[in-house]
Scaffold this active site. Structure first.
Site, PDB file in Angstrom:
ATOM      1  CG  HIS A 269      -1.922   1.296   0.897  1.00 51.38           C
ATOM      2  ND1 HIS A 269      -2.803   1.294  -0.090  1.00 51.38           N
ATOM      3  CD2 HIS A 269      -1.995   2.514   1.299  1.00 51.38           C
ATOM      4  CE1 HIS A 269      -3.369   2.481  -0.063  1.00 51.38           C
ATOM      5  NE2 HIS A 269      -2.609   3.158   0.694  1.00 51.38           N
TER       6      HIS A 269
ATOM      7  CE1 TYR B 250      -2.185   7.298  -0.885  1.00 48.27           C
ATOM      8  CE2 TYR B 250      -1.817   5.578   0.920  1.00 48.27           C
ATOM      9  CZ  TYR B 250      -2.564   6.254   0.110  1.00 48.27           C
ATOM     10  OH  TYR B 250      -4.073   6.105   0.336  1.00 48.27           O
TER      11      TYR B 250
ATOM     12  CG  HIS C 148      -8.633   1.610  -7.484  1.00 43.57           C
ATOM     13  ND1 HIS C 148      -8.839   2.993  -7.124  1.00 43.57           N
ATOM     14  CD2 HIS C 148      -7.462   1.328  -6.764  1.00 43.57           C
ATOM     15  CE1 HIS C 148      -8.225   3.261  -5.916  1.00 43.57           C
ATOM     16  NE2 HIS C 148      -7.231   2.183  -5.863  1.00 43.57           N
ATOM     17  CG  PHE C 149      -4.198  -0.457 -10.449  1.00 38.63           C
ATOM     18  CD1 PHE C 149      -3.412  -0.736 -11.615  1.00 38.63           C
ATOM     19  CD2 PHE C 149      -4.728  -1.803 -10.084  1.00 38.63           C
ATOM     20  CE1 PHE C 149      -3.326  -1.671 -12.450  1.00 38.63           C
ATOM     21  CE2 PHE C 149      -4.217  -2.966 -10.876  1.00 38.63           C
ATOM     22  CZ  PHE C 149      -3.706  -2.992 -11.950  1.00 38.63           C
ATOM     23  CG  HIS C 150      -5.131   0.917 -15.734  1.00 39.41           C
ATOM     24  ND1 HIS C 150      -5.391  -0.233 -15.153  1.00 39.41           N
ATOM     25  CD2 HIS C 150      -3.913   0.922 -16.603  1.00 39.41           C
ATOM     26  CE1 HIS C 150      -4.507  -1.353 -15.934  1.00 39.41           C
ATOM     27  NE2 HIS C 150      -3.667  -0.469 -16.560  1.00 39.41           N
TER      28      HIS C 150
ATOM     29  NE  ARG D 253      -5.873  -7.737 -10.460  1.00 44.12           N
ATOM     30  CZ  ARG D 253      -5.188  -7.180  -9.480  1.00 44.12           C
ATOM     31  NH1 ARG D 253      -5.659  -6.762  -8.052  1.00 44.12           N
ATOM     32  NH2 ARG D 253      -4.160  -6.458  -9.838  1.00 44.12           N
ATOM     33  NE  ARG D 254      -2.551  -9.516 -10.994  1.00 46.70           N
ATOM     34  CZ  ARG D 254      -1.987  -9.336  -9.848  1.00 46.70           C
ATOM     35  NH1 ARG D 254      -2.334 -10.063  -8.761  1.00 46.70           N
ATOM     36  NH2 ARG D 254      -1.082  -8.459  -9.808  1.00 46.70           N
TER      37      ARG D 254
END
Ligand code: HAS
Ligand code: CU
Length: 562
Positions: free
Chosen positions: A232, A236, A383-385, A446-447
């Protein structure tokens, strides 16, 4: 004076770091479009489904680990040298660069080995289809783990160069406040040192000996926990450099000044405190972790929204200030007065806008009960794109339009392509990430290379699965075009001759409310680091103790889903 003439040595370092970053971006983006076309069934001629994991690993490692780390190293080198007004200690900084580069080559070779039949090298087959989260029980060639370890060690050494500069500056300026950009870099690096301990222990103590055959088994729960302890905060480590740009450069690009230096410092301190004791929000479905500790992680995650919400306020207020300086009036019509034709501004602003959506899906991920709905579905890549793939990546590209002329002394080439590029990215990402989120809600995993579910009826989801697939394919293709446009502009700029006036100027205006308004305690790193460590001990101490109580390599918890 232009940055390159003022700091020629550090300029060369930043250029080298950016070149590696952009190389990784080029290959990673190519693999990305191949994957998007493959898993949507639009075009499957490039690879076989059996090679999908290799490709996906290369895509994730090159973009999320290599592009990010090298770009951040370059950005931080610029930020520290420029704000402390000195060259970086170049031996340390170059040592960091080479260690990271050797690590990158080792990891890349191990991954690519999987595409060429996984030949045996040093008694182990050369492959690493372990994805960018590389945790057990999937196993890679030792070269992959050694490479990953070197990238991390290199980043630690790079941090040494920033700290050394700060100490030198401090001895000459005992009473001054740490300049904001250096403050942000140092806070980010402290967070990074604390959090990378987890992955370093995972890789060095467990994964390397295990892949070499020195130990026979590892505890998947323990190693996953060590991974997510780092997994996580690493997000950041990608976000805080984007924030550095949004706080210190974006207001100027908008024609204004940063609204508040104290608020910016508070935000970075909050990240140092709260980034790490939240890792269990990636493990809500893992057995063997007491629910109460998952709950603590969830609560901390919700507090961790605060620094981003403060950022939304401060950065938008600074942009509004800029627009009003340019003569804007009205509650919302000031948005029209922003310099949307400046690619550096447009890219950062669009990245921020998309991050608001990505942050929203992050809040949904973080809810323990709602997480069960979206975990391991295409929602998560959606989300992470938006976050690392846009808040970070688009900001990195946008700020390069402003920074690369300064580190090369060359005029930005092909400006019209640069102007179009953030919009191409924005449209592509809107299509792809929106469809991915919806597809995840429909249960599409996913994946996997084979998620197409042609004949499946998805009740209660607007549109059809076919329509989502097409949006993902078109979006993925546009993103590839966006990356290509950026790389063309960069290649031509790097190769151009020096001369003519630069279209950018590197001076940054003072904040409206400056460092003199921020309490000195904010710069007390010892205090914040100590509190951060206490929070980590509370969040991780008891669960880790129970995981190792049965022996550190024994998988003693209930069965681990594979
Ligand atoms: Fe996340 C999974 C929760 C932020 C990246 N995240 C991932 C994964 C990645 C990732 C890579 O709780 C997948 C890992 C894997 O492979 O399994 N994430 C959150 C939360 C936040 C969050 C609560 N994530 C990020 C950032 C990332 C990132 C940042 C990369 C850079 N995430 C999760 C959870 C999971 C997860 C669960 C696990 C899911 C699962 O089940 O697997 C928060 O930090 C978000 C806070 C953000 C906001 C938005 C504030 C808005 C701002 C915009 C201002 C606007 C501007 C422009 C400047 C509250 C700051 C205005 C423009 C104008 C024109 C006006
Ligand atoms: Cu997370």
């Amino acid at each position: 004076m232009v940055y390159v003439d003022e700091y020629p040595k550090t300029s060369k370092l930043v250029r080298s770091e950016f070149i590696v970053a952009f190389g990784a971006l080029a290959i990673g983006a190519l693999f990305g479009v191949i994957q998007a076309l493959h898993r949507t069934g639009v075009f499957r001629g490039f690879v076989s489904s059996a090679d999908y994991y290799t490709l996906l690993t290369a895509h994730g490692v090159l973009l999320a680990l290599v592009f990010t780390t090298f770009f951040i190293a370059g950005l931080f080198s610029w930020a520290v040298s420029n704000s402390l007004e000195r060259e970086l200690p170049h031996r340390i900084a170059w040592a960091a660069f080479w260690v990271m580069l050797v690590g990158t080559v080792m990891a890349a070779v191990a991954i690519i080995g999987g595409l060429v039949g996984a030949p045996s090298v040093l008694g182990h087959s050369l492959k690493a289809d372990v994805l960018f989260t590389f945790y057990a029980p999937m196993k890679a060639h030792p070269a992959f783990y050694l490479g990953a370890a070197l990238i991390i060690v290199g980043s630690w050494v790079a941090g040494g160069a920033y700290f050394k500069s700060l100490w030198e500056w401090r001895s000459e300026n005992p009473d001054e406040r740490i300049p904001l950009r250096t403050f942000m870099v140092v806070t980010t690096m402290l967070m990074w040192y604390i959090s990378t301990i987890g992955v370093a222990v995972e890789v060095v103590v467990f994964l390397i000996p295990w892949s070499l055959g020195l130990i026979q088994n590892v505890d998947p729960l323990l190693t996953r926990t060590l991974f997510w302890y780092f997994g996580h905060p690493v997000v950041y480590f990608w976000l805080m450099p984007a924030y550095l740009v949004w706080y210190t450069v974006l207001p100027k690009l908008a024609g204004g000044r940063l609204f508040s230096d104290p608020l910016a410092r508070v935000v970075f301190v909050l990240f140092l405190l709260l980034s790490t004791p939240v890792g269990f929000h990636h493990q809500y479905v893992d057995p063997g972790i007491p629910e109460g500790f998952k709950f603590i992680a969830m609560t901390n995650t919700m507090f961790l929204l605060l620094p981003s919400l403060l950022t939304a306020f401060t950065v938008v207020a600074s942009m509004e200030h800029g627009a009003r300086q340019r003569g804007a009036t009205g509650y919302l019509s000031w948005l029209r007065n922003l310099p949307w034709g400046n690619p550096a501004f447009a890219g950062c602003a669009l990245a921020g806008l998309m991050f608001a959506a990505g942050g929203f899906s992050g809040m949904i991920n973080a809810g323990m009960n709602i997480n069960y709905l979206i975990h391991n579905t295409l929602w998560v890549p959606g989300h992470f794109h938006l976050t690392v793939g846009t808040a970070f990546a688009l900001t990195a590209m946008a700020i390069s339009y402003w920074l690369v002329p300064q580190i090369t002394g060359k005029k930005l080439q092909r400006r019209s392509l640069a102007v179009a590029q953030p919009y191409v990215w924005f449209i592509g990402m809107t299509l792809m990430s929106n469809a991915m989120h919806r597809a995840g809600l429909a249960g599409i995993p996913r994946r996997t290379a084979e998620p197409t579910y042609d004949e499946f009826a998805f009740e209660g989801v607007a549109g059809t699965v076919g329509e989502m697939r097409i949006q993902i394919a078109i979006g993925g293709f546009l993103l590839f075009v966006g990356a290509a446009l950026f790389l063309i502009v960069m290649a031509e700029t790097f190769l151009a001759r020096r001369g003519g006036t630069l279209s950018v100027n590197g001076t940054l205006p003072d904040p409206l409310s400056g460092a003199e308004h921020s309490p000195r305690i904010l710069d007390n790193y010892k205090l914040w680091t100590a509190i951060a460590l206490v929070l980590i001990v509370i969040a991780y101490g008891p669960p880790l103790a129970s995981m190792i109580a049965d022996g550190i390599t024994a998988p003693g918890s209930p069965p681990i889903p594979v």
